[in-house]
Write an enzyme that holds these catalytic residues in place. Sequence first.
Site, PDB file in Angstrom:
ATOM      1  CB  ILE A 149     -31.139  11.637  59.118  1.00  0.00           C
ATOM      2  CG1 ILE A 149     -32.619  11.288  58.958  1.00  0.00           C
ATOM      3  CG2 ILE A 149     -30.406  10.454  59.713  1.00  0.00           C
ATOM      4  CD1 ILE A 149     -32.894  10.116  58.013  1.00  0.00           C
ATOM      5  N   GLY A 150     -31.908  15.078  60.185  1.00  0.00           N
ATOM      6  CA  GLY A 150     -32.445  16.328  59.684  1.00  0.00           C
ATOM      7  C   GLY A 150     -33.951  16.398  59.764  1.00  0.00           C
ATOM      8  CD  GLU A 202     -38.333   6.032  53.381  1.00  0.00           C
ATOM      9  OE1 GLU A 202     -37.637   5.403  52.575  1.00  0.00           O
ATOM     10  OE2 GLU A 202     -38.674   5.581  54.478  1.00  0.00           O
TER      11      GLU A 202
END
Length: 732
Positions: A461-462, A697
């Site tokens: 996702i990058g 995160e």
Amino acid sequence: MDKSVGKPLNRVDGRLKVTGAAKYAAEFPQEGLVYAVIVGSTIPSGTITKVDASAAEKAPGVLAVLSPEKPPKLAGDPAKRQSPLEPMVHLLQNRRVDYQGQPVAVVVADTFERATHAAALVKVQYQAEKPKLGLKAQKAQAYAPKHIIFRPPDTEHGKASAETPAAEVDAMYGTPFEHHNPMEPHATTAVWEGERLTVYDATQGVFGVRSRLAQLFGLPPENVRCIAKFVGGGFGGKGSGWGHTILAAMAAKAVSKPVKLVLRRDQMFAGVGYRPETEQRVQLKARKDGKLLLVRHETLTSTSTFDEFTEPAGFTSRMMYASEQIITSHRLVRTTMPTPTFMRAPGESPGMFALESALDELAYKLNMDPVQLRIVNHADTDPESGRPWSSKSLKECYRAGAEKFGWSKRNPMPGSMKDGRTLIGWGMATATYPTMRQKGAAKASLLPDGTVAVAVGTQDIGTGTYTVMSQVAADELGLPVQKVRFDLGDTQMPEAPVSGGSWTSATVAPAVKRVAAALRDKIIATAVADAGSPLKGADPKQVKVENGDLIAGSKKESFAALMKRQKLPSIDAQADAQPGDEMKKYAMHAFGAQFAEVRVDPDLGQVRVSRFVGAFGVGRVLNEKTARSQLQGGIIMGLGMALMEESVVDERTGHFVTKDLADYHVPVNPDVPDIDVIFVPENDPYVNELGIKGIGEIGITGVAPAIANAVYHATGKRLRTLPLTLDKLLTT
């Protein structure tokens, strides 16, 4: 041969991206491709009385209009979910309207422009109802959810102390609605071939999409294929199977042609999730030496009327600091809006804003350095579970971050540091995120040219998954990274979980390591059993692999030479890896320390972040360059959360007024200061066999409170609601 893991190697997929060769969900060409456009409801609550599609159906190029007037047939019930984390979606099966922007029709035409024009011709009549809107307005109807991600909504640990606290904080903190806004919008290309369905989807979880589509269309899972080779950002918003993917497949089935459906930017503000607003009460009590007697964290947040999602903002307060008593609770109100979803560091991001802001307030009341207060209350074991940490280098993060930032030079008096008229503020906060892993599988093949192909049905996702998994495989196989081709993003590959929860590397890398080791052993076994090999009869345990060669003493043979003589198309291996009982024995988190410098214009209230330092203990770093990029990206997203990101709702209609990137502000280059990322060395033998902790995160956690605390230090004004906009500074 030098190992590649840990080195700052360039992305192996970088050339594809910068040349435009990387294909995203909306970029896979299909013969006879047609286009679908969603028509969204214009009311937040009520019933559809009529869908008049006559003008749209007569428009040039229109192939079909799907609507509740003739509900498209589904084999499965959309209300039956395979997981409680799977969101409820609206698929034109009934006339109920639950939020503004809900799909009420889908137009399919031979060009995107014609589909868009025809969608504007669809007329929908409603019987409107009064919506339930506003967190504060619905507060009287708040309730406790049964669970939050399989954990209790309320907890209480320890006993209340009769001791009179030397200092106390009891304050309310607020965070607004926020939207993910990845660069790539949600998009699906759906293709039917008889009873087989292929979707090219912008998703963080190809297997979740496959499962949902198989259930709804009554297909065996092997008849559904989901492909996501590249994802242009997700931040959690693409982690769930949303309605547009299913609608694209329904449209493709209806017209018997491949269908592409791409959401407009404004449509991404309805129906594909967002971070809900929160109202958080934090109460802290402490002795004169800073030791905490009480941590109380109460969260009120919103969900939709038809589904349930809870922002777990109090989770970090359960484990972050040692305190005699820790109490947390979560309450929900139902509003006439779309269902929220996971957004980067769900719970931790808004929760740490409240907790770390309150701790800063407590430090001032105690006349204690904010770093020292956190060290005094350092939790040597997990306060919630009582388990020891698998590893924890938080104190070293405080030290390294403070030293790099120059924290010792800080004058603690608010408003005391200036550059001319500009007020300078320094603030800090703790960062944390749980370390998790799931089950993952991988396959690997040695090819005739001596290169190796490795495949896992995960997603990039990058974050650099293509690159770091190539590094892990290369080291285990004794190959340069250039001779490993890692592939992903396809349900025809071995299964891996959704790319969320910061667990992709921790899940996939052990499977890749194991399959590479299994393949290496197969290659060695083939060579020592081959009568034509120089290694014939060698002890397999004494054979080394280096730079694509098998070596036993003075004897050597290349992978390619072995394959040529064997005349095999490939040598193959498959393996999986999954967590054991280590999570029952240890508490697992990554930790960090965030330090921010702000410059505040005293007349205009304008805030600029001028310097930022983040120090992180995240276990073994697979690639220093991609890891630094991830942590810097999280910090930048936290900067946006602190200063500008807010989805504004019209509380008369439930409509998000901010509906594009002109209104919903995210940081751009001039907003971003110098960001120093420090990796604190950390060996964790328990999290997984490579010692990896997730980093996707943790970078955003602690950023907003560090900046808010710096603003207080600069101005003496405590802003307790995000974002920290100039109007709040000027009126506080």
